[in-house]
Motif scaffolding. Structure first.
Motif, short mmCIF file in Angstrom:
data_model
loop_
_atom_site.label_atom_id
_atom_site.label_comp_id
_atom_site.label_asym_id
_atom_site.label_seq_id
_atom_site.Cartn_x
_atom_site.Cartn_y
_atom_site.Cartn_z
N PRO A 186 41.83 40.10 31.13
CA PRO A 186 40.96 41.17 31.95
C PRO A 186 40.98 40.55 33.43
O PRO A 186 40.86 39.51 33.67
CB PRO A 186 39.65 40.72 31.27
CG PRO A 186 39.74 39.27 30.56
CD PRO A 186 41.09 39.22 30.18
N LEU A 187 40.56 41.72 34.22
CA LEU A 187 40.39 41.46 35.67
C LEU A 187 39.10 40.79 35.92
O LEU A 187 37.98 41.27 35.26
CB LEU A 187 40.60 42.88 36.36
CG LEU A 187 42.19 43.14 36.50
CD1 LEU A 187 42.04 44.79 36.87
CD2 LEU A 187 42.80 42.57 37.16
N SER A 188 38.98 39.98 36.86
CA SER A 188 37.43 39.38 37.22
C SER A 188 36.85 40.29 38.29
O SER A 188 37.71 41.31 38.71
CB SER A 188 37.88 37.93 37.71
OG SER A 188 38.60 37.96 38.84
N ALA A 189 35.94 39.91 38.59
CA ALA A 189 34.99 40.66 39.60
C ALA A 189 35.76 40.78 40.95
O ALA A 189 36.08 41.72 41.58
CB ALA A 189 33.70 40.36 39.53
N PRO A 190 36.21 39.74 41.28
CA PRO A 190 37.13 39.78 42.67
C PRO A 190 38.57 40.55 42.36
O PRO A 190 38.96 41.13 43.13
CB PRO A 190 37.40 38.15 42.87
CG PRO A 190 36.40 37.74 42.33
CD PRO A 190 35.90 38.39 40.97
N GLY A 191 39.01 40.34 41.15
CA GLY A 191 40.23 41.05 40.82
C GLY A 191 40.32 42.52 40.85
O GLY A 191 40.85 43.25 41.13
N VAL A 192 38.84 43.12 40.29
CA VAL A 192 38.70 44.52 40.29
C VAL A 192 38.48 44.85 41.78
O VAL A 192 38.86 46.17 42.01
CB VAL A 192 37.40 44.86 39.38
CG1 VAL A 192 36.97 46.35 39.77
CG2 VAL A 192 37.84 44.44 38.17
N ALA B 236 47.66 37.46 39.27
CA ALA B 236 47.51 37.47 40.59
C ALA B 236 46.56 38.30 40.98
O ALA B 236 46.23 37.69 42.42
CB ALA B 236 49.15 38.16 40.83
N ALA B 237 46.02 39.41 40.51
CA ALA B 237 44.91 40.07 41.15
C ALA B 237 43.70 39.37 41.10
O ALA B 237 43.06 39.07 42.04
CB ALA B 237 44.80 41.51 40.67
N ASN B 238 43.56 38.67 39.98
CA ASN B 238 42.26 37.49 39.99
C ASN B 238 42.46 36.40 41.00
O ASN B 238 41.37 36.11 41.48
CB ASN B 238 42.18 37.15 38.55
CG ASN B 238 41.83 38.21 37.54
OD1 ASN B 238 41.16 39.08 37.79
ND2 ASN B 238 42.05 38.00 36.36
N TRP B 239 43.65 35.75 41.10
CA TRP B 239 43.75 35.01 41.82
C TRP B 239 43.64 35.23 43.47
O TRP B 239 42.82 34.61 44.13
CB TRP B 239 45.07 34.11 41.62
CG TRP B 239 45.71 33.02 42.90
CD1 TRP B 239 45.10 31.99 43.02
CD2 TRP B 239 46.20 33.52 43.99
NE1 TRP B 239 45.54 31.43 43.96
CE2 TRP B 239 46.31 32.07 44.87
CE3 TRP B 239 46.82 34.35 44.76
CZ2 TRP B 239 46.80 32.23 46.30
CZ3 TRP B 239 47.38 34.54 45.87
CH2 TRP B 239 47.40 33.29 46.53
N LEU B 240 44.13 36.44 43.71
CA LEU B 240 43.99 36.71 45.19
C LEU B 240 42.72 37.32 45.57
O LEU B 240 42.15 37.05 46.52
CB LEU B 240 45.03 37.83 45.22
CG LEU B 240 44.98 38.58 46.71
CD1 LEU B 240 45.62 37.70 47.80
CD2 LEU B 240 45.90 39.81 46.86
N GLY B 241 41.93 37.83 44.41
CA GLY B 241 40.44 38.20 44.61
C GLY B 241 39.67 36.96 44.76
O GLY B 241 38.88 36.81 45.80
N GLY B 242 39.65 35.88 44.04
CA GLY B 242 39.28 34.83 44.00
C GLY B 242 39.56 33.81 45.35
O GLY B 242 38.55 33.40 45.86
N THR B 243 40.64 33.96 45.86
CA THR B 243 41.07 33.32 46.88
C THR B 243 40.41 34.13 48.22
O THR B 243 39.70 33.43 49.04
CB THR B 243 42.73 33.13 47.18
OG1 THR B 243 43.14 32.64 46.17
CG2 THR B 243 43.05 32.72 48.60
N VAL B 244 40.64 35.35 48.32
CA VAL B 244 39.94 36.17 49.43
C VAL B 244 38.28 36.12 49.51
O VAL B 244 37.76 35.67 50.46
CB VAL B 244 40.39 37.49 49.43
CG1 VAL B 244 39.57 38.57 50.32
CG2 VAL B 244 42.03 37.79 49.68
#
Length: 169
Positions: free
Chosen positions: A100-106, A156-164
């Motif tokens: 699942p996508l995390s909140a930052p991933g979404v 990748a979306a979760n990681w990028l969102g978490g990083t940003v």
């Protein structure tokens, strides 16, 4: 929950075949300048990844639009299989693993949606961008080889969102 039928996967495969055939520059041209010709696939491939990402439990308007496109593709493909070639319709197994996508991933998916809409509207590759997203929606849910990218895309979306968003907080 998103599900895909034989018809939906068939529509996605048809879109992929269409793109491959219309892109193919010929063996001689491809060998002459492979980077140039391969780079013209980037809009389709990036929008394919975006389309597959929207099938991963994204809610709201984006998730509803993705589900509607998948449902319409399932219906169109099933109708073509049954009435067009005399085949049978049926539901395929969904991906056995789901990340699942995390909140930052979404949040990243929302940002990508803005980029997708702008690119589809302003780019000279608008048709390829739309076709790529449609293909990604149709194939991103399947458990077959086409669905292999869904888990890495979500990660990748979760990681990028978490990083940003981790950097902003």
């Amino acid at each position: 929950m998103n599900y895909v039928t034989y018809g939906g996967v068939t529509v996605g495969a048809c879109l992929l075949v269409w793109q491959a055939i219309t892109w193919w520059p010929g063996r001689k041209q491809l060998l002459k300048d492979p980077v140039k010709h391969a780079s013209t696939l980037a809009p389709f491939l990036l929008s394919w990844a975006y389309g597959a990402l929207t099938t991963l439990g994204v809610g709201g308007l984006i998730g509803t639009a993705s589900s509607a496109v998948l449902g319409l593709s399932n219906w169109l493909g099933d109708a073509a299989l049954v009435w067009g070639v005399g085949g049978r319709a049926g539901t395929l197994a969904a991906r056995p693993t789901f990340v699942p996508l995390s909140a930052p991933g979404v949040a990243i998916v929302l940002i990508l949606t803005v980029a997708f809409v702008a690119a589809a509207k302003k780019s000279r590759f608008g048709g390829e961008i739309k076709r790529g997203a449609w293909c990604g929606i149709c194939l991103g849910t399947s458990a077959s080889v086409a669905g292999f990218a869904a888990v890495p895309l979500a990660l990748a979306a979760n990681w990028l969102g978490g990083t940003v968003y981790g950097a902003i907080a």
